[in-house]
Design a protein around this motif. Sequence first.
Motif, PDB file in Angstrom:
ATOM      1  N   ARG A 139       0.862  -1.237   0.034  1.00  0.00           N
ATOM      2  CA  ARG A 139       0.101   0.107  -0.079  1.00  0.00           C
ATOM      3  C   ARG A 139       0.877   1.299  -0.016  1.00  0.00           C
ATOM      4  O   ARG A 139       0.449   2.345  -0.804  1.00  0.00           O
ATOM      5  CB  ARG A 139      -1.012  -0.047   1.224  1.00  0.00           C
ATOM      6  CG  ARG A 139      -1.891   1.141   1.137  1.00  0.00           C
ATOM      7  CD  ARG A 139      -2.899   1.221  -0.108  1.00  0.00           C
ATOM      8  NE  ARG A 139      -3.484   2.384  -0.326  1.00  0.00           N
ATOM      9  CZ  ARG A 139      -4.294   2.478  -1.398  1.00  0.00           C
ATOM     10  NH1 ARG A 139      -4.332   1.848  -2.458  1.00  0.00           N
ATOM     11  NH2 ARG A 139      -4.862   3.839  -1.476  1.00  0.00           N
TER      12      ARG A 139
ATOM     13  N   TRP B 182      -4.708  -0.017   4.486  1.00  0.00           N
ATOM     14  CA  TRP B 182      -5.334   1.324   4.030  1.00  0.00           C
ATOM     15  C   TRP B 182      -4.645   2.586   4.822  1.00  0.00           C
ATOM     16  O   TRP B 182      -4.320   2.315   5.882  1.00  0.00           O
ATOM     17  CB  TRP B 182      -6.655   1.313   4.149  1.00  0.00           C
ATOM     18  CG  TRP B 182      -7.335   0.398   2.909  1.00  0.00           C
ATOM     19  CD1 TRP B 182      -8.205  -0.811   3.307  1.00  0.00           C
ATOM     20  CD2 TRP B 182      -7.310   0.374   1.516  1.00  0.00           C
ATOM     21  NE1 TRP B 182      -8.322  -1.566   2.368  1.00  0.00           N
ATOM     22  CE2 TRP B 182      -8.083  -0.829   1.271  1.00  0.00           C
ATOM     23  CE3 TRP B 182      -7.109   1.334   0.753  1.00  0.00           C
ATOM     24  CZ2 TRP B 182      -8.378  -1.036  -0.251  1.00  0.00           C
ATOM     25  CZ3 TRP B 182      -7.352   1.037  -0.598  1.00  0.00           C
ATOM     26  CH2 TRP B 182      -7.785  -0.097  -1.086  1.00  0.00           C
TER      27      TRP B 182
ATOM     28  N   GLY C 194      -8.989   3.947   0.594  1.00  0.00           N
ATOM     29  CA  GLY C 194      -8.076   4.966   0.573  1.00  0.00           C
ATOM     30  C   GLY C 194      -8.894   6.159   0.672  1.00  0.00           C
ATOM     31  O   GLY C 194     -10.210   6.262   0.706  1.00  0.00           O
TER      32      GLY C 194
END
Length: 814
Positions: free
Chosen positions: A393, A438, A464
């Motif tokens: 991420r 996230w 997100g």
Amino acid sequence: MLAGAVAATAALIGSLVLAAPAAAVPTAAPAAVETGIVQAAAVAGFNPENIISDALFYDGNAMSSAEIQAFLDAKIGSCSNGKCLNVLNVSISSRDAWYSAVTGDLVCSSLQGGTMRTSELIYRVQVACGISAKAILVTLQKEQGLTTSSAPSDWNLQAAMGASCPDTSPCDPAYSGVGPQIVQGVRQLKIYKAGRFGKQPGVNFIGYSPNAACGGTNLNIQNYATAALYNYTPYQPNAASLAAGWGLGDGCSSYGNRNFFNYYTSWFGSTQLDVAAARAAISSRWTATGGAGGVLGTATGDVACGTRNGGCYQNFQRGAISWTAPTGAWETFGGIRARWQALSFETGVLGYPVGAPTCGMKDGGCYQNFESGAISWSAGTGAWETYGDIRVRWQAVNFENGVLGYPTGGPTCGLINGGCYQNFQGGAITWTAAIGAWETFGEIRSRWSALSFETGLLGYPVGGVTCGPDGGCYQNFQRGAITWSASAGAWETYGDIRARWRAEGFERGALGYPTAAPVNGDGTAYQAFQGGAISWTPSGGAVTSSGPIGLRWLATGAATGALAMPSGPIVCGTRDGGCYQNFQNGAISWTSATGAWETTGAVRDRWKASGFETGVLGYPTGAPVSTTAGVSQTFQSGAIGWSSNKGAFLSTGVIGARWMGLNAISGTLGAPVGDIVCGTRSGGCYQNFQNGAISSTSATGTWESYGPLRARWQATGFESGVLGYPIGAPTCGTKDNGCYQNFENGAISWTSATGAWETYGGIRAFWRAQDFERGALGYPLGAPTTDGQGYSKQPFQGGVVTAGPGGTTVAPRS
């Protein structure tokens, strides 16, 4: 170990084929060779004197529990009977550390028992006994085909490792089952070295099969690992066995150690640690870094091998170079190496480096990639690892060049639902297996923090941050979302209120962005937005109060204010394009001309009785005003006043306008105490109030009277008396702080010393000529009197005035 029952079975999973099993030994089911293996090719590279190096065989950190599980899942796939090693749970009892009675050396350290997945047991035994999980997986396969079997039989499982299963007799029932087999088998593989038990390195005669007539050769066994394999499976493959690859040889062939070699090299690569290759690669890399004058400086020790996965390393003045055949040779130094050391070097989560440190990043930073992640460093943040989904991420948001910047700490796990998080300069990344990883940052993260992060009402982020063309942003969480704009700030929405906001079009709708958190109280809730509010009750659900009505409700204190909660939606289409919304304790009415105003209690009841906005008053034009005297509220065509002892009354028309002009209930008159009364002299009307009255005719206008002036007017008979109607308001500020009020036929003057007295007719005309109270006469001290002969007399401070047919005179007061 256990001999195969038939030639075909043994060739694939066993060690020998000639000896028939004892009657008590069940027949082993055939096991298929793994798909992709070339079965016909002869075995290449097999050295009977060095089947596998000690460094690889005795590697207690070869694989993690997760890696073992992933390996089994990949090899087995879907299990058809629930007994496969990738789904099977096993139970074992805890065991204390075990030492050799012969040498006193440690065989296996203590082992924590319990119920666990097979992969976890293999990992624990690997660590406790120092036998590579790779060797354990290969042994499970060569003995019973369990590492790849999607439908193992009970017999396969009972003799999983072939531990305490002699070639010519049944297995020891004390070690029956996958758990006991793994523990006993691995411990047995270790005791050969630790206890100097059985064959040891050096020259040993190793037969080709249990049939002595088949012969064998003397082998100079070169290490403990190879000796352990011959103790566990005491035969070497003959030429026919090796020529057959994975297949059958001749009547004197055995296959156990051949198959160990075949499976290991097929799954994990070479069984040998090439020290010469490692030394050459490390030397070459050192030269590439600048040699003695480079970043590492000179060597402080020789090349050392035997680390995880057959690795080697060499220490230098300012760092080290680590090598494995798959990863190559790479240096580590400085803050990055210090962090790698804190993570237990190659045995830790990152594994080996797979490239050199790279510098020149943002803020003068550096990073180095490893097998399972990377370490990033900057002077301001230090060196920290990133790996797994959190690193993926971070990469997606552009590593250190993105909104998060550099990591400021390592991953931290142990959150609810097995979650982990990692802090960065500009925020954090949070992960769970179910939701993924996230980022959260900025004011949205600050608000999530205020809500207790993942332990709070929103749970974990599920996506997100998303921003829109108006500059606003939002982020979804498990149980709601946080929305932000520069003007409104960051606030959460959830539950039925959020569902209602969605139905209204989120921030694109009439409500705009939330401007505060939901407010909960006594089983109800509401939330303020830029364009109004949404409220919720168990009985009514979520209701929107938008536009001026919603904003007015918020201004009144919302749920804790006078109106309490909405009891229905906004309704439009009333007179003049108006709208209203009902609440538990009243309503708010709106038109574009009057604005939005609440009505409550007795005032609202009186307005209702008058016909609401279709009645004489029209719409409210202001909020209710409360004083100690009562409550008043203005409307388009008047007002309503209420007092606790008299109730609520309308004040309309010119009288209502005059009362409102006098500040209504907050003014001198206080609240009305009755309705407007008309039909007095000259078509007049009046309305009584707590502290006076307002009288009105078309000729005289509309004027209040109160206090001593009104009391005196009352004594003269009000408008029916000598004075008639007032023609102006009471005026104060005359001599000695006096007041007066003009009437149709005269006036009433007052001071605290003289009282209130009327003047009219000839006496008033004479007093006027004397400059009223400012002259010699001063204020009147009593009412005019008449004597029946046309003469009037009235006392003043400066004398007694007598007026009649003979003129006007002033006499001293007696």
